[in-house]
Design an enzyme around this catalytic site. Structure first.
Site, short mmCIF file in Angstrom:
data_model
loop_
_atom_site.label_atom_id
_atom_site.label_comp_id
_atom_site.label_asym_id
_atom_site.label_seq_id
_atom_site.Cartn_x
_atom_site.Cartn_y
_atom_site.Cartn_z
N CYS A 81 31.91 27.23 10.54
CA CYS A 81 31.36 26.54 11.72
C CYS A 81 31.23 25.04 11.45
O CYS A 81 30.76 24.62 10.39
CB CYS A 81 30.00 27.14 12.06
SG CYS A 81 29.27 26.40 13.54
N CYS A 129 23.64 23.07 10.90
CA CYS A 129 22.31 23.69 10.92
C CYS A 129 21.87 23.98 9.48
O CYS A 129 22.53 24.75 8.77
CB CYS A 129 22.33 24.97 11.75
SG CYS A 129 23.12 24.74 13.36
N CYS A 167 21.77 27.55 7.94
CA CYS A 167 22.81 28.52 8.24
C CYS A 167 23.92 28.63 7.21
O CYS A 167 24.65 27.65 6.93
CB CYS A 167 23.43 28.22 9.61
SG CYS A 167 24.58 29.54 10.11
N CYS A 216 24.60 42.91 20.19
CA CYS A 216 24.67 41.44 20.23
C CYS A 216 25.82 40.96 19.35
O CYS A 216 25.90 41.30 18.16
CB CYS A 216 23.34 40.86 19.76
SG CYS A 216 23.33 39.07 19.77
N CYS A 222 24.99 41.45 24.66
CA CYS A 222 24.46 40.10 24.43
C CYS A 222 25.49 39.36 23.57
O CYS A 222 26.18 39.98 22.77
CB CYS A 222 23.12 40.20 23.71
SG CYS A 222 22.41 38.58 23.33
N CYS A 248 18.16 34.71 26.29
CA CYS A 248 17.55 35.11 25.02
C CYS A 248 17.41 33.83 24.20
O CYS A 248 18.42 33.24 23.81
CB CYS A 248 18.44 36.12 24.31
SG CYS A 248 17.85 36.52 22.65
N ARG A 257 11.37 39.71 19.94
CA ARG A 257 12.19 40.43 18.94
C ARG A 257 11.86 39.98 17.52
O ARG A 257 11.99 38.79 17.19
CB ARG A 257 13.67 40.22 19.24
CG ARG A 257 14.03 40.67 20.67
CD ARG A 257 15.51 40.60 20.96
NE ARG A 257 15.75 40.75 22.40
CZ ARG A 257 15.87 41.93 23.03
NH1 ARG A 257 15.81 43.05 22.35
NH2 ARG A 257 16.05 41.98 24.34
N1 SAM Z 1 26.72 29.60 16.48
C1 SAM Z 1 25.88 30.07 17.49
C2 SAM Z 1 24.59 29.29 17.64
O1 SAM Z 1 24.19 28.64 16.69
O2 SAM Z 1 23.98 29.37 18.70
C3 SAM Z 1 25.53 31.54 17.36
C4 SAM Z 1 25.21 32.16 16.01
S1 SAM Z 1 23.78 31.51 15.15
C5 SAM Z 1 24.02 32.17 13.54
C6 SAM Z 1 22.42 32.39 15.88
C7 SAM Z 1 21.02 32.09 15.39
O3 SAM Z 1 20.80 32.72 14.14
C8 SAM Z 1 20.63 30.65 15.11
O4 SAM Z 1 20.31 29.94 16.26
C9 SAM Z 1 19.41 30.81 14.24
O5 SAM Z 1 18.24 30.84 15.04
C10 SAM Z 1 19.63 32.17 13.57
N2 SAM Z 1 19.84 31.99 12.12
C11 SAM Z 1 20.95 31.54 11.51
N3 SAM Z 1 20.78 31.49 10.17
C12 SAM Z 1 19.53 31.93 9.92
C13 SAM Z 1 18.76 32.09 8.74
N4 SAM Z 1 19.25 31.78 7.55
N5 SAM Z 1 17.50 32.56 8.85
C14 SAM Z 1 17.00 32.88 10.07
N6 SAM Z 1 17.68 32.73 11.22
C15 SAM Z 1 18.92 32.26 11.16
C1 DTB Z 2 18.58 35.62 16.42
O1 DTB Z 2 17.65 34.93 16.86
N1 DTB Z 2 18.62 36.12 15.20
C2 DTB Z 2 19.87 36.81 14.97
C3 DTB Z 2 20.52 36.80 16.39
N2 DTB Z 2 19.64 35.97 17.12
C4 DTB Z 2 21.91 36.35 16.55
C5 DTB Z 2 20.67 36.18 13.88
C6 DTB Z 2 19.95 36.08 12.55
C7 DTB Z 2 20.87 35.57 11.53
C8 DTB Z 2 20.27 35.54 10.17
C9 DTB Z 2 21.18 34.96 9.16
C10 DTB Z 2 22.46 35.70 8.92
O2 DTB Z 2 22.45 36.95 8.76
O3 DTB Z 2 23.51 35.05 8.84
FE1 SF4 Z 3 27.16 27.22 13.41
FE2 SF4 Z 3 25.29 28.54 12.08
FE3 SF4 Z 3 24.63 26.42 13.49
FE4 SF4 Z 3 25.40 28.68 14.77
S1 SF4 Z 3 23.58 28.41 13.51
S2 SF4 Z 3 26.02 26.58 15.23
S3 SF4 Z 3 26.91 29.44 13.29
S4 SF4 Z 3 25.98 26.43 11.68
#
Ligand code: SAM
Ligand code: DTB
Ligand code: SF4
Length: 343
Positions: free
Chosen positions: A74, A78, A81, A120, A152, A212, A284
């Site tokens: 990506c 973030c 992430c 989802c 979702c 959501c 959730r």
């Molecule tokens: N790329 C899209 C976005 O950012 O909206 C969709 C996927 S993103 C991984 C979905 C959500 O996962 C993020 O907005 C964040 O709130 C959650 N998330 C990602 N990494 C995480 C982590 N290490 N711990 C907790 N939540 C996480």
């Molecule tokens: C949300 O708020 N939490 C989920 C779902 N929406 C998409 C994602 C959590 C991701 C946690 C880190 C991972 O497994 O990569």
């Molecule tokens: Fe990309 Fe992760 Fe940020 Fe979603 S949360 S936009 S997958 S870097």
């Protein structure tokens, strides 16, 4: 659309308009939210549970299944992430191509058989691009809906026309988290703004897809940041129908790898406050359950969480074992929302 028209969950016996005594407000102030968050814990949980039981009379928990349909690579930054391409050399996470439609539908069908009523699909995209990949995602949405589950998706930013096409394909909800307060946001993400995020949520709302949106705690934010996130969500003209509360999974190789683990009490306070501010929403208990014991998870449910992700993996990180989750629900006598068996 009014809050009263917001729910269409399979077999969910609860009020679709606020029941007597439950007030749905859109004018909360920060001192009010903070006063709730800082109540003596048991008082806060009692208040939240009272609201919860008034709205969700059957007191069931929705089991949801999460699938990363497009992992890693990506372009966003973030800080939490593991899927951001720029942390790849430190996280070691392998980027993958978009999954095929049949393999996603196969996973959805297995999730349904295991008791999921919501599926989802997550993609590590900054935004959706029109073209064959998006067409495939639309096909996945149609397929998941045909299985009788809520569909979702979380795919990054959307245009109006993409939101409309997702709605036409039958998408039930779109996940797009605000993650934290507007003030804290720039410390965590620099490649897009809070306003970008709010604009996508507005497009989702306008397309008639249920919203959501929630956040993550444990990013190094203050209590005020947490309260401001909940304030922004709860002062939307229509509350999100679904509010995921994640505890940071501190992944090695990401900028937030050394954050201190979230304490149970903080998670419980955040969930309880979300429940009181947004009485009609599904709240959730999302990422972070690996760091929580069973009692902590039960306390989150007592505080108003009525949904869990099951399955050994979230998107890229671990989640409790399915059998462990089922055993917990069983011994606590918590009934899951039933799948739609008419299909
Ligand atoms: N790329 C899209 C976005 O950012 O909206 C969709 C996927 S993103 C991984 C979905 C959500 O996962 C993020 O907005 C964040 O709130 C959650 N998330 C990602 N990494 C995480 C982590 N290490 N711990 C907790 N939540 C996480
Ligand atoms: C949300 O708020 N939490 C989920 C779902 N929406 C998409 C994602 C959590 C991701 C946690 C880190 C991972 O497994 O990569
Ligand atoms: Fe990309 Fe992760 Fe940020 Fe979603 S949360 S936009 S997958 S870097």
């Amino acid at each position: 659309m009014s809050d009263s028209a917001a729910h269409d969950f399979h077999g969910h016996a609860h009020f679709t308009a606020p029941p007597p005594g439950v007030v749905v407000r859109h004018d909360w102030t920060l001192p009010e939210v903070r006063a709730l968050y800082e109540l003596p814990l048991l008082e806060l949980v009692h208040k939240a549970q009272s609201v919860h039981r008034a709205v969700f009379q059957d007191n069931k928990v929705q089991l949801c299944s999460l699938l990363s349909i497009k992992t890693g690579g990506c372009p966003e930054d973030c800080g939490y992430c593991p899927q951001a391409a720029r942390y790849h050399k430190d996280t070691g996470l392998q980027a993958e191509k978009l999954m095929s439609v049949p393999s996603v539908l196969d996973a959805a069908s297995k999730a349904r058989a295991a008791g999921a009523t919501r599926f989802c699909m997550g993609a590590a995209w900054r935004e959706v691009k029109d073209g064959p990949q998006f067409d495939n995602v639309l096909e996945m949405v149609r397929g998941v809906k045909a299985l009788g589950m809520e569909a979702c998706a979380t795919l990054g930013m959307l245009t109006d026309s993409q939101a409309k096409r997702l709605k036409e394909a039958g998408l039930s909800a779109y996940n797009h988290n605000l993650d934290t307060s507007e003030d804290k946001y720039a410390d965590i993400i620099s490649t897009r703004t809070y306003e970008d995020r709010l604009n996508t949520l507005e497009r989702v709302r306008q397309a008639g897809i249920s919203v959501c949106s929630g956040g993550i705690i444990g990013l190094g934010e203050s209590v005020d940041d947490r309260c401001k996130l909940l304030l922004t969500l709860s002062n939307q003209e229509v509350h999100p129908e679904s509010v995921p509360i994640n505890a940071l999974v501190a992944v090695k190789g990401t900028p937030l790898q050394d954050q201190k683990p979230v304490q149970t009490v903080e998670m419980v306070r955040t969930i309880a406050t979300a429940r009181i501010l947004m009485p009609m929403a599904m709240v959730r208990l999302s990422a972070g359950r690996m760091q929580m014991n069973e009692e902590a998870q039960l306390l989150c449910m007592l505080a108003g969480a009525n949904s869990l992700f099951f399955g050994e993996k979230l998107l890229t990180t671990g989640n409790p074992e399915y059998t462990q989750d089922m055993a917990l629900l069983e011994k606590a006598g918590i009934r899951p929302l039933e799948p739609d068996t008419s299909r």
